[in-house]
Design an enzyme around this catalytic site. Sequence first.
Site, mmCIF file in Angstrom:
data_model
loop_
_atom_site.group_PDB
_atom_site.id
_atom_site.type_symbol
_atom_site.label_atom_id
_atom_site.label_comp_id
_atom_site.label_asym_id
_atom_site.label_seq_id
_atom_site.Cartn_x
_atom_site.Cartn_y
_atom_site.Cartn_z
ATOM 1 N N ARG A 67 8.332 28.388 -7.919
ATOM 2 C CA ARG A 67 8.882 28.197 -9.272
ATOM 3 C C ARG A 67 10.191 28.974 -9.476
ATOM 4 O O ARG A 67 10.522 29.436 -10.568
ATOM 5 C CB ARG A 67 7.857 28.616 -10.331
ATOM 6 C CG ARG A 67 7.909 27.800 -11.621
ATOM 7 C CD ARG A 67 7.518 26.354 -11.380
ATOM 8 N NE ARG A 67 7.449 25.610 -12.630
ATOM 9 C CZ ARG A 67 7.141 24.317 -12.710
ATOM 10 N NH1 ARG A 67 6.900 23.634 -11.624
ATOM 11 N NH2 ARG A 67 7.085 23.712 -13.883
ATOM 12 N N ASP A 87 6.305 -5.260 -17.963
ATOM 13 C CA ASP A 87 6.586 -4.033 -17.206
ATOM 14 C C ASP A 87 6.622 -2.841 -18.150
ATOM 15 O O ASP A 87 5.999 -1.800 -17.920
ATOM 16 C CB ASP A 87 7.921 -4.184 -16.471
ATOM 17 C CG ASP A 87 8.328 -2.920 -15.719
ATOM 18 O OD1 ASP A 87 7.443 -2.137 -15.328
ATOM 19 O OD2 ASP A 87 9.543 -2.716 -15.514
ATOM 20 N N LEU A 136 3.001 1.946 -2.026
ATOM 21 C CA LEU A 136 3.177 2.359 -3.419
ATOM 22 C C LEU A 136 2.137 3.383 -3.855
ATOM 23 O O LEU A 136 2.318 4.061 -4.864
ATOM 24 C CB LEU A 136 3.131 1.140 -4.344
ATOM 25 C CG LEU A 136 4.190 0.058 -4.087
ATOM 26 C CD1 LEU A 136 4.027 -1.095 -5.063
ATOM 27 C CD2 LEU A 136 5.594 0.625 -4.153
ATOM 28 N N ASP A 159 8.183 -3.589 -8.185
ATOM 29 C CA ASP A 159 8.579 -2.220 -7.839
ATOM 30 C C ASP A 159 8.443 -1.914 -6.348
ATOM 31 O O ASP A 159 8.416 -0.746 -5.951
ATOM 32 C CB ASP A 159 7.731 -1.214 -8.633
ATOM 33 C CG ASP A 159 8.331 -0.890 -9.994
ATOM 34 O OD1 ASP A 159 9.466 -1.322 -10.255
ATOM 35 O OD2 ASP A 159 7.657 -0.210 -10.789
ATOM 36 N N GLN A 185 0.819 -1.214 0.000
ATOM 37 C CA GLN A 185 0.000 0.000 0.000
ATOM 38 C C GLN A 185 0.850 1.259 0.000
ATOM 39 O O GLN A 185 0.397 2.321 -0.429
ATOM 40 C CB GLN A 185 -0.935 -0.007 1.213
ATOM 41 C CG GLN A 185 -2.023 -1.070 1.161
ATOM 42 C CD GLN A 185 -3.042 -0.821 0.055
ATOM 43 O OE1 GLN A 185 -3.461 0.300 -0.180
ATOM 44 N NE2 GLN A 185 -3.435 -1.891 -0.637
ATOM 45 N N HIS A 203 16.758 -0.222 -7.005
ATOM 46 C CA HIS A 203 15.444 -0.527 -6.454
ATOM 47 C C HIS A 203 15.074 -2.005 -6.639
ATOM 48 O O HIS A 203 14.302 -2.555 -5.854
ATOM 49 C CB HIS A 203 14.375 0.375 -7.085
ATOM 50 C CG HIS A 203 13.986 -0.001 -8.473
ATOM 51 N ND1 HIS A 203 14.636 0.479 -9.591
ATOM 52 C CD2 HIS A 203 13.005 -0.824 -8.934
ATOM 53 C CE1 HIS A 203 14.073 -0.028 -10.664
ATOM 54 N NE2 HIS A 203 13.080 -0.819 -10.311
ATOM 55 N N HIS A 237 13.066 15.759 -19.223
ATOM 56 C CA HIS A 237 12.742 17.169 -19.511
ATOM 57 C C HIS A 237 13.605 18.054 -18.610
ATOM 58 O O HIS A 237 13.799 17.774 -17.426
ATOM 59 C CB HIS A 237 11.256 17.391 -19.241
ATOM 60 C CG HIS A 237 10.741 18.726 -19.676
ATOM 61 N ND1 HIS A 237 11.041 19.888 -19.004
ATOM 62 C CD2 HIS A 237 9.936 19.086 -20.697
ATOM 63 C CE1 HIS A 237 10.439 20.912 -19.587
ATOM 64 N NE2 HIS A 237 9.764 20.442 -20.627
#
Length: 471
Positions: A314, A188, A42, A105, A40, A129, A249
């Site tokens: 920002r 996956d 996650l 995961d 949970q 991980h 990005h």
Amino acid sequence: MDDSFEVFGERGGKTINDPIHGHYTLPDYAFQMIDTPQFQRLRDLKQLGTSYYVFPGAVHHRFEHCLGVARLANKMISQIRHKQPELQVTDREEKLVTLAGLCHDLGHGPFSHAFEEWLLMYKGIKWHHEDMSKTMLSHMIDENQIDMEQEDINFLKQLITGKERESTREKQFLFDIVANMRNSIDVDKFDYLARDCLFSGIKSSYDWARLVHHCRVIEDEICFNAKEVYNIYEMFHTRYSMHKRVYTHRVVKSIEFMISDALTLADPYLNISSAIEDPAEFTLLSDSILKTIETSKDPNLKESRDIISKIRKRQLYGSAGEVLVPPNQHEDITSVRVEDIIQHDSSLQPNDVIVDHVVMNYAMRDKNPVNHTHFFSKYNPNQKFLMQKEEVSLLIPNQFRESYVRIFVRDEKKVREETKGLVHGRQRLAAQRAFNKYLESRNCNPSPLRMMPDPVTKGREGVIHQRQLHF
């Protein structure tokens, strides 16, 4: 209606409504693990980490992704079992493949892959991980008294990582389903690409459902119908595109570095990094760590809180340039360090500049994964073969890896000049000039898309023009 849905209707389980897969059912044994604190957790880990700050629709979490991978893992193994009974797939194998998809995961930290990079970059800890997922799996089974044989637990861990396949007597094709180390085509990837594209608003043309449907096992390896070869290339191109447009990005990376700095400043007081040594503590570690810092009154966390406040306002770390590294200079340029940049400008200090190394590929470093994928024809479904890219399309790339080096500045002092609409970040411009000098010394040109123009330049008539620079 697919076979797995009908089978589960007979065996019990619970039905889930998912934006990617629609209504599907997972068996009761899956919910023995889903309904635990370890799983949970996650729900509190965003799938795309800091990408949410740039793509506001990317609100999905590791929780629903793991459910989706479990669904696809079960669908693929059930389909293989139904179509190829000669493989003698057992209930045990079907169960463990499904659970591998569900639990793969469990070991992700806050902000997903950014946590791994933070541990390596700031703490010098090489931590993955996948290894933590194995630790968390054992902890979850013990804490919740889930009845499993040790042999099954060991095999489940091997399926999660996709490693150690040669050291086991289990069927080798089972390792191709969740974490395929052979060619990286696995469920996956099917789920996260479909889910990430949907929630980030990026359109995709590849069809994962056809890959699940048009596969079969030949010589202990999952192979695909030859007519799906271009679909597979589209899948890897989609992965590359998502890395280029979303995952790396420049603003996503800027915020990632700011969160990393906030965690570094808070770590001596909150012992964040030590949680990886204790699965009970790791269970409590999630994206909420930012709120823990932000709402704390501890004066020792003020610097960390200030960075988080800048994210809210920002006031982000500035991008000072980037370069697409020529293939023949990959080893040279990608090894650049902060010291290599600041030596070209005496006003810069080591803590002013961040060097970001970005590598994008088709999931197998510089190799073409399709060269490691076998296919079959409907005319001879038991004979596997390879397909060269020249047999598929002449427009498939020849290079399967590209590297970028980016420069960011922390600009914590906000040294700026404001005169008649001119905004000039001194530190940012100094870093850009230093980076350009470094690239000149390596006979390499920066990307014009990321070049910040000097704030004052001469026009054709010799008149001074001022340019508004957007941070």
